[in-house]
Design an enzyme around this catalytic site. Structure first.
Site, short mmCIF file in Angstrom:
data_model
loop_
_atom_site.label_atom_id
_atom_site.label_comp_id
_atom_site.label_asym_id
_atom_site.label_seq_id
_atom_site.Cartn_x
_atom_site.Cartn_y
_atom_site.Cartn_z
N LYS A 105 0.85 -1.19 0.00
CA LYS A 105 0.00 0.00 0.00
C LYS A 105 0.89 1.25 0.00
CE LYS A 105 -3.91 1.97 2.64
NZ LYS A 105 -4.79 1.77 3.81
N SER B 41 -9.70 1.70 3.04
CA SER B 41 -8.86 2.51 2.16
C SER B 41 -7.81 1.70 1.39
CB SER B 41 -8.13 3.57 3.00
OG SER B 41 -7.27 2.95 3.95
N SER C 215 -9.88 -0.86 7.18
CA SER C 215 -9.32 -0.64 5.84
C SER C 215 -8.60 -1.83 5.23
CB SER C 215 -8.35 0.56 5.87
OG SER C 215 -9.07 1.75 6.02
#
EC number: 6.3.5.7
Length: 491
Positions: free
Chosen positions: A79, A154, A178
């Site tokens: 990420k 997210s 997330s």
């Protein structure tokens, strides 16, 4: 077996049996990303050159009969809020669009030390603030199961990359769901470990007391192996676990669930839960009972205020953490300004997106004089209550079972105009972060439209071994992970 269908365990076995080289595997994933990611937008940065160079080094080691590590030759996508030395780390924000960190986050160091190969950095909601990956400054990631749907957020880029078969392991961060919510939306396994089990050093902070790093994988066994590498004390993170945990998460994974005490909180099955999700979870509960688990409904009174408390605490911490982005030392600096104050104002106005600004304003408001006691202090009192509620629950149960999300993957653009509606997607996940306990989302079924449904298992602090055993037992019986590789062929 096609490369997109392979698990970490399959790849490791292939190396041992000399079925393919590390370069074959890395090149296979890179080719797939180049072919299909234009439709999905899972990646912000692709590290093709460095990945192939690292693959060549590992192939050389293998040819000499040397060990290459627990995750040796496994491509991993990270990420884009975790620092990677020499590789752009943007947090999907204009504020950090050109930021190249001079160091690796501890999680990246650990993965590299175990032989993993960084294949790229994945898209996300800006500064990890969002539930759909629509808040990225650069692109909207799409769900590989249905390109009109969101992948969750997210960490939507990491979940979509795993689901699309772009890597056998991806890494996300989880502040209020997330990792787990995108895992549910994309039909993958996603684990949020106990707060402190995995170092946060080098993770660009959103809400420091809630953030935790975890893996996305195809199977629970892959997840267990990944956690083995990721966990442990870090002198650079004062909140990391102090003793070195020695649990071998893969060993005894097949212990079974016979006699396991499973609590079903009735508050998680009330109005607002999609009927198809409810039915799918209830079927999974029946499977657990057939396997010999002791299942019991009980009350876990945290859903009423959990979401409110989470958004107060996380926004308050974000307003403080993001104060550093002022155009002075690094990050975006406005081109037009008169004086230092206007430079800071313009830099932040231009660098931050709408959702980030919204949360900074909310956080600043709840911390301001006259409102601190009314909002932030109350939220922190609720946090203490939540921890006690979970502590009491785990005196009676080994794990708690809930839906991961109250809704199915929704259409891109459907909720962007209504932030409150978007926030409700996290209602079943935020309390886990507030309490600091671990939780895993595993696939448990599909809707009529063939959209994935996720089931959440929650454990007590540092009970990952038991949590993974429960998830593995259920996963093997449901067998849904076996369907997924065929479904993942992106059209």
């Amino acid at each position: 077996m096609k490369i997109e269908e392979m698990t970490i365990m399959d790849i490791r076995k292939g190396y041992v049996q000399k079925q393919f080289t590390v370069k074959d595997v890395v090149q296979g994933y890179i080719d797939r990303i180049k072919e299909l990611d234009g439709k999905i937008n899972a990646f912000i940065t692709l590290c093709e050159e460095s990945a192939l160079m690292e693959a060549a080094v590992l192939d050389e080691k293998l040819s000499r009969g040397e060990e290459i590590g627990l995750l040796g030759g496994i491509p991993v996508a990270i990420k884009d809020n975790m620092c990677t030395q020499g590789i752009k780390t943007s947090c999907a924000s204009e504020m950090l669009a050109d930021f190249i960190p001079p160091y690796d986050a501890t999680i990246v160091k650990k993965l590299r030390a175990a032989g993993a190969i960084i294949i790229g950095k994945t898209n996300m909601d800006e500064f990890a603030m969002g539930s759909s990956t629509e808040n990225s400054a650069f692109k909207v990631t799409k769900n590989p199961w249905d390109l009109t749907k969101v992948p969750g957020g997210s960490s939507g880029g990491s979940a979509a990359a795993l689901a699309a078969g772009f890597a056998p392991l991806t890494i996300g961060s989880d502040t209020g769901g997330s990792i787990r919510q995108p895992a549910a939306f994309c039909g993958t396994v996603g684990l949020k470990p106990t707060y402190g089990l995995v170092s946060r050093f080098g993770l660009i902070a959103f809400a420091s007391s809630l953030d935790q790093i975890g893996p996305f994988t195809k199977t629970v066994k892959d997840c267990a192996l990944s956690l083995q590498v990721m966990q442990g004390n870090d002198p650079l993170d004062s909140t990391s676990i102090q003793q070195e945990p020695m649990d071998d998460y893969v060993k005894d994974l097949d212990k079974g669930v016979k006699g396991l005490k499973v609590g079903i909180p009735k508050e998680f099955f009330q109005e607002g839960l999609n009927i198809e999700i409810s039915d799918s979870i209830k079927e999974a509960i029946k499977v657990l009972e057939q396997l010999g688990a002791v299942v019991e409904e009980f009350s876990l009174p945290v859903t009423d205020s959990g979401l409110s408390a989470y958004y107060i605490i996380s926004s308050a911490e974000a307003s403080s953490n993001l104060a550093r982005y002022d155009g002075v030392r690094y990050g975006h600096r406005a081109a037009v300004y008169e004086g230092i104050e206007e430079m800071m104002l313009n830099s932040r106005s231009e660098g931050f997106g709408k959702e980030v600004k919204r949360r900074i304003m909310l956080g600043t408001y709840v911390l301001s004089s006259g409102y601190y006691d009314a909002y932030y202090k109350k939220a922190m009192d609720f946090r203490k209550k939540t921890r006690n509620v979970f502590k009491k629950a785990f005196e009676s149960y080994d794990v708690i079972l809930t839906p991961t999300s109250p809704v199915l993957p929704f259409t891109i653009g459907e909720k962007t105009g209504d932030p409150l509606e978007m926030y409700l997607a996290d209602i079943y996940t935020v309390n886990v972060n507030i309490a600091g306990v671990p939780a895993i989302s595993i696939p448990c079924g599909f809707s009529k439209e063939k959209l994935p449904i996720g089931l959440q298992l929650i454990g007590d602090h540092y009970s990952e071994k038991k949590l993974l055993q429960a998830a593995y037992g259920l996963e093997q019986e449901l067998g849904i992970f076996k369907e997924m590789p065929q479904q993942r062929e992106v059209k």
